[in-house]
Every structure is written in C-alpha cells, then in structure tokens.
Design an enzyme around this catalytic site. Structure first.
Site, PDB file in Angstrom:
ATOM      1  N   ASP A  78       0.991  -9.373  -9.307  1.00 21.39           N
ATOM      2  CA  ASP A  78       1.981 -10.422  -9.045  1.00 21.39           C
ATOM      3  C   ASP A  78       1.371 -11.626  -8.344  1.00 21.39           C
ATOM      4  O   ASP A  78       2.070 -12.370  -7.653  1.00 21.39           O
ATOM      5  CB  ASP A  78       3.112  -9.837  -8.187  1.00 21.39           C
ATOM      6  CG  ASP A  78       2.595  -9.281  -6.872  1.00 21.39           C
ATOM      7  OD1 ASP A  78       1.644  -8.484  -6.897  1.00 21.39           O
ATOM      8  OD2 ASP A  78       3.148  -9.643  -5.812  1.00 21.39           O
ATOM      9  N   LYS A 190       9.526  -7.306  -4.837  1.00 18.08           N
ATOM     10  CA  LYS A 190       8.564  -7.270  -3.728  1.00 18.08           C
ATOM     11  C   LYS A 190       8.647  -8.551  -2.919  1.00 18.08           C
ATOM     12  O   LYS A 190       8.824  -9.639  -3.478  1.00 18.08           O
ATOM     13  CB  LYS A 190       7.149  -7.119  -4.288  1.00 18.08           C
ATOM     14  CG  LYS A 190       6.090  -7.286  -3.215  1.00 18.08           C
ATOM     15  CD  LYS A 190       4.737  -7.594  -3.774  1.00 18.08           C
ATOM     16  CE  LYS A 190       4.141  -8.776  -3.041  1.00 18.08           C
ATOM     17  NZ  LYS A 190       2.707  -8.969  -3.297  1.00 18.08           N
ATOM     18  N   GLU A 230       7.393  -5.171   2.551  1.00 19.91           N
ATOM     19  CA  GLU A 230       5.948  -5.313   2.813  1.00 19.91           C
ATOM     20  C   GLU A 230       5.633  -6.278   3.951  1.00 19.91           C
ATOM     21  O   GLU A 230       5.437  -7.476   3.727  1.00 19.91           O
ATOM     22  CB  GLU A 230       5.236  -5.789   1.527  1.00 19.91           C
ATOM     23  CG  GLU A 230       3.724  -5.936   1.712  1.00 19.91           C
ATOM     24  CD  GLU A 230       2.998  -6.440   0.453  1.00 19.91           C
ATOM     25  OE1 GLU A 230       3.658  -6.679  -0.573  1.00 19.91           O
ATOM     26  OE2 GLU A 230       1.775  -6.597   0.525  1.00 19.91           O
ATOM     27  N   GLU A 232       2.746  -7.103   5.695  1.00 18.33           N
ATOM     28  CA  GLU A 232       1.306  -6.796   5.703  1.00 18.33           C
ATOM     29  C   GLU A 232       0.707  -7.160   7.050  1.00 18.33           C
ATOM     30  O   GLU A 232       0.784  -8.324   7.473  1.00 18.33           O
ATOM     31  CB  GLU A 232       0.581  -7.543   4.571  1.00 18.33           C
ATOM     32  CG  GLU A 232      -0.935  -7.297   4.634  1.00 18.33           C
ATOM     33  CD  GLU A 232      -1.721  -7.777   3.424  1.00 18.33           C
ATOM     34  OE1 GLU A 232      -1.102  -8.172   2.413  1.00 18.33           O
ATOM     35  OE2 GLU A 232      -2.967  -7.755   3.499  1.00 18.33           O
ATOM     36  N   LYS A 272       5.711  -0.928   1.534  1.00 18.57           N
ATOM     37  CA  LYS A 272       4.324  -1.236   1.169  1.00 18.57           C
ATOM     38  C   LYS A 272       3.575  -1.611   2.439  1.00 18.57           C
ATOM     39  O   LYS A 272       3.408  -2.792   2.768  1.00 18.57           O
ATOM     40  CB  LYS A 272       4.313  -2.376   0.145  1.00 18.57           C
ATOM     41  CG  LYS A 272       2.946  -2.717  -0.378  1.00 18.57           C
ATOM     42  CD  LYS A 272       3.012  -3.429  -1.722  1.00 18.57           C
ATOM     43  CE  LYS A 272       1.658  -3.999  -2.076  1.00 18.57           C
ATOM     44  NZ  LYS A 272       1.526  -4.353  -3.474  1.00 18.57           N
ATOM     45  N   SER A 341       0.076   0.866  -4.210  1.00 20.63           N
ATOM     46  CA  SER A 341       0.568  -0.318  -4.913  1.00 20.63           C
ATOM     47  C   SER A 341      -0.529  -1.360  -4.751  1.00 20.63           C
ATOM     48  O   SER A 341      -0.393  -2.325  -4.004  1.00 20.63           O
ATOM     49  CB  SER A 341       1.885  -0.794  -4.282  1.00 20.63           C
ATOM     50  OG  SER A 341       2.268  -2.026  -4.866  1.00 20.63           O
ATOM     51  N   TYR A 403      -1.805 -14.827  -0.892  1.00 17.44           N
ATOM     52  CA  TYR A 403      -1.483 -14.102  -2.120  1.00 17.44           C
ATOM     53  C   TYR A 403      -0.674 -14.933  -3.084  1.00 17.44           C
ATOM     54  O   TYR A 403       0.132 -15.696  -2.665  1.00 17.44           O
ATOM     55  CB  TYR A 403      -0.723 -12.801  -1.781  1.00 17.44           C
ATOM     56  CG  TYR A 403      -1.045 -11.759  -2.775  1.00 17.44           C
ATOM     57  CD1 TYR A 403      -0.185 -11.503  -3.819  1.00 17.44           C
ATOM     58  CD2 TYR A 403      -2.255 -11.102  -2.723  1.00 17.44           C
ATOM     59  CE1 TYR A 403      -0.531 -10.582  -4.789  1.00 17.44           C
ATOM     60  CE2 TYR A 403      -2.602 -10.177  -3.681  1.00 17.44           C
ATOM     61  CZ  TYR A 403      -1.741  -9.920  -4.710  1.00 17.44           C
ATOM     62  OH  TYR A 403      -2.092  -9.018  -5.661  1.00 17.44           O
TER      63      TYR A 403
HETATM   64  P1  13P Z   1      -3.714  -5.861  -2.330  1.00 16.21           P
HETATM   65  O1  13P Z   1      -3.763  -5.976  -0.840  1.00 16.21           O
HETATM   66  O2  13P Z   1      -3.811  -4.431  -2.816  1.00 16.21           O
HETATM   67  O3  13P Z   1      -4.668  -6.768  -3.030  1.00 16.21           O
HETATM   68  O4  13P Z   1      -2.268  -6.342  -2.801  1.00 16.21           O
HETATM   69  C1  13P Z   1      -1.320  -6.841  -1.951  1.00 16.21           C
HETATM   70  C2  13P Z   1      -0.051  -7.130  -2.618  1.00 16.21           C
HETATM   71  O5  13P Z   1       0.899  -7.424  -1.943  1.00 16.21           O
HETATM   72  C3  13P Z   1       0.044  -7.050  -4.088  1.00 16.21           C
HETATM   73  O6  13P Z   1       1.399  -7.011  -4.520  1.00 16.21           O
END
Ligand code: 13P
Length: 403
Positions: A78, A190, A230, A232, A272, A341, A403
């Site tokens: 994505d 997502k 997610e 992160e 995630k 994922s 991203y």
């Molecule tokens: P990676 O950290 O595995 O590259 O991917 C992060 C993500 O949010 C992909 O949808």
C-alpha cells in the site's frame, strides 16, 4: 465529540436490521433494552465483520478469522505513489503509473500466493486498477481467497506544539471514502500513524495518535471494513529495548482506552504493532528470543484476548530478522493469531529478482513465494533459516522513513 448517547442513526440500510445489536443481551427485546440502555456498539456491519458471510467464499466464516488464519498473513503493498517510486528507483525504473501497475500485477498474480497470504493491503490506485489484460486487481486476489484491503490514511504531517512529531491525516470524508472502497471490494482497512521515541514521545503526540486510530477504527467498522490499527513505534534512536517496552505499553494503553471510548468492537479489529526491539542505533542487538519475550509481554499486558489477530509490521528489519522474530513468537500458544503484515520484508528480494524486466517476472514471483512461505512457516512456529540468501539477511532500515 460524540454525544452521551451512541444510538446508531443510519441503520435503515442495514442488512442486519431487526437483529440483536452487538451489546444487547441475548433474550432481551430491543424495546426493553432500549428503555434501559441506549448504547449500541459497532454498526450495521458488525455481524459481517465478525461472524457471517465471508465475501470471497460466501461461506459462513468470519472475515477477521479469514485474514487471521493459520499459516497465512498479509502482503502489504500500500505504498503511496511517492514511496512506490522509491522502490522502483532502487531498480532504476521511473515512477510511472504503468511501472507501478506492472509491479503490483507481478505481485498479485503470483500463482499459489493464497496458500500463504490471506489479505493484501492496496493503495487507492491499485484498488481501482486492472491488470494489463483488463482483469481487476481485486479479482486477482479474490480468486486466491485473499481479502483485499485498503490504506485509508492520508499520511503524516508535522504536529504543531509537539517535539517535532507528526500526526496522521485522513478523517475528513473517511466515511464516504470507506463506503466507496467497500463497493470496490475492499473488506479491511489500514491507518498507519507513527510514534518517535527520540522525540519523546510527547503526551500530545501519543494522545493524538491514539485518538485518530480510534476514530478511524469506528468509522471503518461502521462502513463494513475491518480496521487494522497501526501505531508504528519507529526503530529510529539509540534507546534500549526496555525503553521501547515502556513506550509501547504507554501507546497501546492509550490506543485501547480510546478504542473503547469510541465503542469499537474489539472482535472486529486487527492490530499491526512494531516488535519491541532496541533502537536501530543502540549499541547492542537483541536476539529473536529476547524480542519475542519483550513483545509478547507487552502485548499480553495491553491487548485483550477478544482481539483476533496481531499482524506485525517489519519496520526496516531484514527479511530474515522479521521472519526469525515471528517464528520465535509462535513457539507457544498465544491468546491471538500472531502473524505478519510485511511490506519491506516481503518485497525486497522480489524487486532485486525483477529489475523491471519482463523475462524476470517468474523469478520475482518465485522470490515472493519463498518469503511468503518462510513467514507462513514462522506463523506456525516451524521456520528454519537454513539456506537463506545473503539478500534476505540485509537490513532495510532507513532513518525517518515515510510510507
Ligand atoms: P513495513 O514496515 O513492513 O515495511 O510495512 C509497514 C506498513 O505499514 C505497510 O502497510
């Protein structure tokens, strides 16, 4: 903010109208319960999200359970057009729509992919795109029993008043966009926001990340999409694994606080998370057993067992590290399905094998299957790193990655 009463207003189009609402007690009539309780959680799609018609096989299995099924995980492709451009540039290709289409087509038409992959997250362009033969990309997925998903956030921008941190945009118009994505075949969504440890993280950034995720999750469920949640926690920094643990616990506790406040149905979400590791510049590396121990400790402290699946991101780890860590986390039973994922940790060797050449498509698809199978085995706790290529061992961490 929502009013004190959360009665669902748009139930008229619901295929489930007249059925018991999510938190209505069995045996109680809707009229008597309405007199006592006016809270109705989730929306018209709540049953579809959790326990009824699977959109692909049309059998009576759960959508979330289809995604979180044994030996399978998610292929994340994505990337925004700008980020996809970086992937293409790494093999000398221009960032054109035709090159993005060729790359995504290669990935999504890999024969046998559905054995290891249960869902694929697409960027909007791909969701509405066809292959060069005129077949919809979503149909390529459905044929292999892979659930199509969609990235719905609109990316990160600076968060004023914070320590140089960011917040994630995309709530405006999200309900109508989600309805369109559902019509186009998407069944999960997502939203990726990030938390930076070297920047604090500030209380403001954590609260904003958690609130945004919760609003997004509620809106997704209301429109028939299973939300992947997610936040992160970036690998950037020289902090220890204990610091990551502390921050991850803080972040996930706020995320669940706001998910609950927004009446999100936990049975109909997927998470995630980042794995709990030391910062990329920390002096010591952690082995897979340590990472698994810290990560599972954090998740067990913060994630209710009602949540069906944990689908990790790879975050810049090498393909092999990401697989080894997942394997270590599946050495004993967990309260949730623990799977992958991955984007970078599934795509790196594919790009290298492809090089943008039609004659390499088969080799590139083979590379994808190799990675998908390795992670499938890791999900089952049966992976061995023997015979892995040198490329699979190369880290992909990029400072300040977007991203
Ligand atoms: P990676 O950290 O595995 O590259 O991917 C992060 C993500 O949010 C992909 O949808």
């Amino acid at each position: 903010m929502a009013s004190a009463s959360f009665v669902k207003l748009n139930a008229s189009s619901s295929p489930w109208i007249g059925q018991r609402s999510f938190n209505q007690r069995p045996g109680s009539s809707s009229r008597s319960s309405a007199a006592r309780v006016s809270v109705i959680r989730a929306g018209s799609y709540s049953e579809e999200l959790v326990q009824t018609a699977d959109p692909i096989s049309r059998t009576s299995v759960s959508l979330v359970k289809t995604i979180a099924s044994p030996g399978r995980g998610i292929l994340a492709i994505d990337e925004s057009n700008a980020t996809c451009g970086k992937r293409l540039a790494s093999i000398g290709l221009d960032n054109t729509e035709a090159n993005r289409q060729a790359y995504r087509q290669l990935l999504l038409t890999t024969p046998g992919l559905g054995q290891y992959i249960s869902g694929s997250i697409l960027f909007e362009e791909t969701l509405f795109q066809s292959t060069t033969d005129g077949k919809k990309m979503v149909d390529c997925l459905r044929e292999q029993n892979i659930v199509p998903g969609i990235k719905v956030d609109k990316g990160l921008v600076p968060l004023p008043g914070s320590n140089n941190e960011s917040w994630c945009q995309g709530l405006d118009g999200l309900a109508s966009r989600s309805a369109e994505y559902y019509n186009q075949g998407a069944r999960f969504a997502k939203w990726r926001t990030v938390v930076s440890i070297p920047c604090g993280p500030s209380a403001l950034a954590v609260k904003e990340a958690a609130w945004g995720l919760a609003r997004y999750a509620a809106i997704s469920q209301d429109n028939g999409l299973v939300p992947i949640v997610e936040p992160e926690i970036l690998l950037d920094g020289d902090h220890s694994i204990d610091t990551t643990l502390e921050v991850a616990e803080r972040v996930w506790s706020e995320v669940f606080y706001y998910l609950a406040e927004n009446n999100v149905m936990f049975e109909g979400i997927l998470l995630k998370p980042s794995m709990v590791t030391p910062g990329a510049d920390h002096k010591e590396k952690a082995d897979p057993e340590t990472i698994a121990k810290y990560t599972l400790t954090m998740l067990k402290r913060r994630v209710p067992p009602a949540v069906p699946g944990i689908m990790f991101l790879s975050g810049g780890q090498s393909e092999m590290e990401a697989t080894l860590n997942l394997h270590a986390m599946n050495q004993s039973p967990n309260p949730w399905h623990v799977s992958f994922s991955y984007a970078r940790a599934l795509q790196n060797s594919v790009l290298k094998a492809w090089q943008g050449r039609p004659e390499n498509v088969e080799a590139a698809q083979k590379a994808l299957l190799t990675r998908a199978k390795a992670n499938s085995l890791a999900q089952l706790g049966k992976y061995s790193a023997e015979g892995e290529s040198d490329d699979a061992k190369k880290g992909m961490f990029v400072k300040g990655y977007t991203y």
